[in-house]
Design an enzyme around this catalytic site. Structure first.
Site, PDB file in Angstrom:
ATOM      1  N   ASP A   1      70.205 -63.927  22.226  1.00 56.94           N
ATOM      2  CA  ASP A   1      69.659 -65.166  21.690  1.00 56.94           C
ATOM      3  C   ASP A   1      70.404 -65.543  20.419  1.00 56.94           C
ATOM      4  O   ASP A   1      70.515 -64.726  19.496  1.00 56.94           O
ATOM      5  CB  ASP A   1      68.157 -65.024  21.419  1.00 56.94           C
ATOM      6  CG  ASP A   1      67.467 -66.378  21.301  1.00 56.94           C
ATOM      7  OD1 ASP A   1      68.038 -67.384  21.771  1.00 56.94           O
ATOM      8  OD2 ASP A   1      66.369 -66.428  20.734  1.00 56.94           O
TER       9      ASP A   1
ATOM     10  N   HIS B   1      67.025 -75.958  12.541  1.00 54.85           N
ATOM     11  CA  HIS B   1      66.025 -74.899  12.701  1.00 54.85           C
ATOM     12  C   HIS B   1      66.228 -73.817  11.628  1.00 54.85           C
ATOM     13  O   HIS B   1      65.273 -73.403  10.969  1.00 54.85           O
ATOM     14  CB  HIS B   1      66.136 -74.283  14.092  1.00 54.85           C
ATOM     15  CG  HIS B   1      65.297 -73.057  14.294  1.00 54.85           C
ATOM     16  ND1 HIS B   1      63.916 -73.096  14.327  1.00 54.85           N
ATOM     17  CD2 HIS B   1      65.642 -71.754  14.452  1.00 54.85           C
ATOM     18  CE1 HIS B   1      63.445 -71.866  14.498  1.00 54.85           C
ATOM     19  NE2 HIS B   1      64.466 -71.034  14.586  1.00 54.85           N
TER      20      HIS B   1
ATOM     21  N   GLU C   1      59.658 -71.432  21.335  1.00 54.27           N
ATOM     22  CA  GLU C   1      60.932 -71.943  20.810  1.00 54.27           C
ATOM     23  C   GLU C   1      61.621 -72.716  21.928  1.00 54.27           C
ATOM     24  O   GLU C   1      61.919 -72.167  22.990  1.00 54.27           O
ATOM     25  CB  GLU C   1      61.825 -70.803  20.302  1.00 54.27           C
ATOM     26  CG  GLU C   1      61.210 -70.088  19.103  1.00 54.27           C
ATOM     27  CD  GLU C   1      62.177 -69.143  18.389  1.00 54.27           C
ATOM     28  OE1 GLU C   1      63.122 -68.643  19.045  1.00 54.27           O
ATOM     29  OE2 GLU C   1      61.980 -68.919  17.183  1.00 54.27           O
TER      30      GLU C   1
ATOM     31  N   GLU D   1      64.592 -73.922  23.660  1.00 52.59           N
ATOM     32  CA  GLU D   1      66.007 -73.545  23.675  1.00 52.59           C
ATOM     33  C   GLU D   1      66.608 -73.938  25.018  1.00 52.59           C
ATOM     34  O   GLU D   1      65.903 -74.257  25.968  1.00 52.59           O
ATOM     35  CB  GLU D   1      66.152 -72.023  23.486  1.00 52.59           C
ATOM     36  CG  GLU D   1      65.430 -71.481  22.266  1.00 52.59           C
ATOM     37  CD  GLU D   1      65.846 -70.049  21.893  1.00 52.59           C
ATOM     38  OE1 GLU D   1      66.889 -69.569  22.394  1.00 52.59           O
ATOM     39  OE2 GLU D   1      65.112 -69.425  21.112  1.00 52.59           O
TER      40      GLU D   1
ATOM     41  N   ASP E   1      61.703 -69.199  24.213  1.00 49.50           N
ATOM     42  CA  ASP E   1      61.668 -67.888  23.553  1.00 49.50           C
ATOM     43  C   ASP E   1      60.317 -67.748  22.848  1.00 49.50           C
ATOM     44  O   ASP E   1      60.199 -67.963  21.643  1.00 49.50           O
ATOM     45  CB  ASP E   1      62.826 -67.807  22.564  1.00 49.50           C
ATOM     46  CG  ASP E   1      62.861 -66.494  21.805  1.00 49.50           C
ATOM     47  OD1 ASP E   1      62.245 -65.522  22.280  1.00 49.50           O
ATOM     48  OD2 ASP E   1      63.499 -66.444  20.732  1.00 49.50           O
TER      49      ASP E   1
ATOM     50  N   ARG F   1      54.784 -64.968  15.676  1.00 53.86           N
ATOM     51  CA  ARG F   1      55.364 -65.075  14.328  1.00 53.86           C
ATOM     52  C   ARG F   1      54.857 -64.003  13.377  1.00 53.86           C
ATOM     53  O   ARG F   1      55.580 -63.592  12.456  1.00 53.86           O
ATOM     54  CB  ARG F   1      55.058 -66.459  13.748  1.00 53.86           C
ATOM     55  CG  ARG F   1      55.634 -67.616  14.532  1.00 53.86           C
ATOM     56  CD  ARG F   1      57.145 -67.560  14.608  1.00 53.86           C
ATOM     57  NE  ARG F   1      57.679 -68.724  15.312  1.00 53.86           N
ATOM     58  CZ  ARG F   1      58.934 -68.808  15.733  1.00 53.86           C
ATOM     59  NH1 ARG F   1      59.781 -67.811  15.516  1.00 53.86           N
ATOM     60  NH2 ARG F   1      59.356 -69.875  16.364  1.00 53.86           N
TER      61      ARG F   1
ATOM     62  N   GLN G   1      56.636 -60.852  14.197  1.00 52.17           N
ATOM     63  CA  GLN G   1      58.040 -61.050  13.812  1.00 52.17           C
ATOM     64  C   GLN G   1      58.223 -60.905  12.300  1.00 52.17           C
ATOM     65  O   GLN G   1      59.149 -60.231  11.839  1.00 52.17           O
ATOM     66  CB  GLN G   1      58.488 -62.449  14.260  1.00 52.17           C
ATOM     67  CG  GLN G   1      59.951 -62.772  13.978  1.00 52.17           C
ATOM     68  CD  GLN G   1      60.308 -64.221  14.342  1.00 52.17           C
ATOM     69  OE1 GLN G   1      59.487 -64.965  14.882  1.00 52.17           O
ATOM     70  NE2 GLN G   1      61.526 -64.613  14.051  1.00 52.17           N
TER      71      GLN G   1
ATOM     72  N   LYS H   1      59.249 -60.873  19.974  1.00 56.83           N
ATOM     73  CA  LYS H   1      59.993 -61.738  20.892  1.00 56.83           C
ATOM     74  C   LYS H   1      60.050 -61.209  22.317  1.00 56.83           C
ATOM     75  O   LYS H   1      60.213 -61.994  23.253  1.00 56.83           O
ATOM     76  CB  LYS H   1      61.444 -61.849  20.398  1.00 56.83           C
ATOM     77  CG  LYS H   1      61.598 -62.463  19.023  1.00 56.83           C
ATOM     78  CD  LYS H   1      61.565 -63.963  19.110  1.00 56.83           C
ATOM     79  CE  LYS H   1      62.045 -64.586  17.814  1.00 56.83           C
ATOM     80  NZ  LYS H   1      62.140 -66.055  17.952  1.00 56.83           N
TER      81      LYS H   1
ATOM     82  N   THR I   1      60.176 -64.203  27.844  1.00 58.82           N
ATOM     83  CA  THR I   1      61.109 -65.305  27.615  1.00 58.82           C
ATOM     84  C   THR I   1      61.165 -66.071  28.929  1.00 58.82           C
ATOM     85  O   THR I   1      61.555 -65.503  29.954  1.00 58.82           O
ATOM     86  CB  THR I   1      62.518 -64.779  27.268  1.00 58.82           C
ATOM     87  OG1 THR I   1      62.423 -63.901  26.147  1.00 58.82           O
ATOM     88  CG2 THR I   1      63.466 -65.925  26.950  1.00 58.82           C
TER      89      THR I   1
ATOM     90  N   GLU J   1      57.757 -74.747  12.564  1.00 62.17           N
ATOM     91  CA  GLU J   1      58.411 -75.813  11.802  1.00 62.17           C
ATOM     92  C   GLU J   1      57.508 -77.038  11.696  1.00 62.17           C
ATOM     93  O   GLU J   1      57.366 -77.629  10.628  1.00 62.17           O
ATOM     94  CB  GLU J   1      59.723 -76.219  12.466  1.00 62.17           C
ATOM     95  CG  GLU J   1      60.774 -75.131  12.451  1.00 62.17           C
ATOM     96  CD  GLU J   1      61.991 -75.534  13.269  1.00 62.17           C
ATOM     97  OE1 GLU J   1      62.651 -76.524  12.925  1.00 62.17           O
ATOM     98  OE2 GLU J   1      62.268 -74.849  14.271  1.00 62.17           O
TER      99      GLU J   1
HETATM  100 MN    MN Z   1      64.930 -67.783  19.757  1.00 58.55          MN
END
Ligand code: MN
Length: 437
Positions: free
Chosen positions: A137, A144, A209, A211, A243, A247, A250, A263, A267, A383
């Protein structure tokens, strides 16, 4: 890189009428996937999406509908994964695409032969398009990286290497799953606040996420780098990638070695892989402002500068349990564009292999969360909600800081532009189920 050819002609239509209306899969797209009839004991096998149908490549090959290199490619795409087909390279992919494009056009004459090789998309279940040997990744959106960095380091959001290196980490291939996989909220260690003792339990800050997934085509030998000039020959195509990120797990674990259990519980990827050839009409220049560090020579090429970027719309929608019960449509959380990425797909490939690291067919890259420069383009809740401080207020009055149990997250992506027919990647969805136990 691919030049435009007859398969991109915007005037092309198909005798499969659903391919000519509003669809992600017109005849100019022809993405590859793995499918079988839902609920059957059939073998999974390669297929191509067109309109609301799937072309059964194994059936068409068995019926003798392909010739020459297209037949060899179809044979390789008839198995339970696309790895062998991905390994063949762009000449084989193009030959099969061209043969399909010619056979499915309105003016084609073989409709009677091809019709038995079509399956209704509504009747299929999709399989993983490839056995993913390795998953990496990246972190290619500077917006971001800046938005996230600001939350932790308001004065100095970007780390000094960001503008020089396409940053990435080695992820976990075993938990890459297909769209539609619903997972249980992960449990793990969290630290409520700096200085406090960590606790254990279900994640309270469950995020996604937005992506793109990049599937590797032909690999490279261990010890051999892939030059920036050759990089795109090693990319098969793109899918949507979510993804999923816990948080709180993480934040507590990521120093010093980076993402881990926050994570690797899931996925998700969309099932149809849109080839680089299909994306050719939507490529864009890759530029760096004059006051920015210019890319080092090994990450620089004429072709990458001329058209290394890609214009692709990226949409994220949320469907809560309440919306589902009320029968209301999912609500958009963001709409971004891949063109804002700071590093290109070719640069990801070249940087990944510059030290001799070997890639293999079917390996998967994530681009990293793709956020844009403006509000409304953020590809993750952390975000949008400023790390949970500014909740999203939904049209039905519900609020979200992070995802709740029962929430379904839906991602869509598509390309459109002058002189080209719009093509889409389909969608990638998944539901957050309550934690186990
Ligand atoms: Mn990611």
């Amino acid at each position: 890189m691919h030049t435009l050819n007859e398969t991109h002609d915007p005037k092309l239509t198909s005798w499969i009428s659903s391919a000519n209306g509003e669809t992600d899969f017109p005849i100019q797209n022809l993405p590859f996937g793995i499918f079988r009839r839902a609920g059957s004991e059939e073998s999974f096998r390669g297929g191509v999406a067109i309109g609301d149908k799937v072309v059964d490549l194994a059936a068409a090959h068995a019926a003798g509908l392909f010739e020459g290199s297209a037949a060899e490619a179809a044979a390789a795409a008839s198995g339970s994964t696309l790895n062998d087909f991905m390994q063949m390279g762009s000449a084989a992919w193009s030959a099969l695409r061209l043969a399909l494009s010619r056979a499915l056009r309105t003016e084609a004459t073989g409709q009677m032969d091809w019709s038995p090789c079509l399956v209704d998309m509504a009747d299929v279940e999709m399989g993983m398009p490839a056995t993913v040997g390795d998953y990496t990744d990246f972190y290619t959106s500077i917006h971001h990286a800046t938005n996230i960095g600001k939350l932790f380091r308001p004065d100095n959001p970007l780390l000094p290497n960001y503008k020089w290196i396409p940053i990435g980490y080695h992820g976990r291939a075993s938990s890459v799953v297909l769209s539609g996989f619903d997972f249980h909220r992960p449990v793990g260690q969290q630290r409520p606040a700096p200085g406090e003792a960590p606790g254990f339990g279900p994640s309270k800050r469950m995020d996604y996420e937005m992506e793109l997934g990049v599937f590797v085509g032909p690999g490279n030998a261990l010890g051999d780098a892939i030059s920036i000039e050759d990089a795109e020959k090693h990319i098969f195509g793109l899918c949507i990638l979510n993804d999923w990120s816990a948080r709180d797990l993480q934040a507590w674990e990521y120093q010093p070695l980076g993402p881990f259990l926050g994570k690797n519980f899931a996925t998700s990827i969309s099932p149809w892989i849109v080839t680089m050839e299909a994306l050719a009409p939507f490529r864009a220049a890759f530029t760096r402002d004059a006051d920015e560090p210019q890319t080092l020579p090994y990450l620089t090429s004429e072709a990458n500068s001329a058209q290394g970027a890609l214009e692709m719309k990226l949409e994220v929608l949320l469907e809560t349990s309440a919306m589902r019960e009320a029968g209301t449509a999912p609500e958009r959380l963001s709409l971004g564009d891949y063109k804002h990425a700071y590093w290109t797909m070719a640069q990801m490939v070249t940087h990944h292999t510059v030290n001799g690291c070997n890639l293999r067919a079917g390996d998967l890259f994530g681009t990293g969360t793709l956020s844009g420069p403006e509000a409304g383009m953020e590809g993750a809740l952390i975000e949008i909600t400023k790390s949970g401080k500014e909740p999203v207020i939904l049209a039905n009055g519900e609020t979200r800081t992070f995802l709740e149990d029962g929430d379904v997250l839906i991602m869509r992506a598509w390309c459109e532009g002058p002189g080209a027919v719009r093509i889409g990647l389909g969608e990638c969805r998944g539901q957050v189920l309550p934690a186990k136990g």
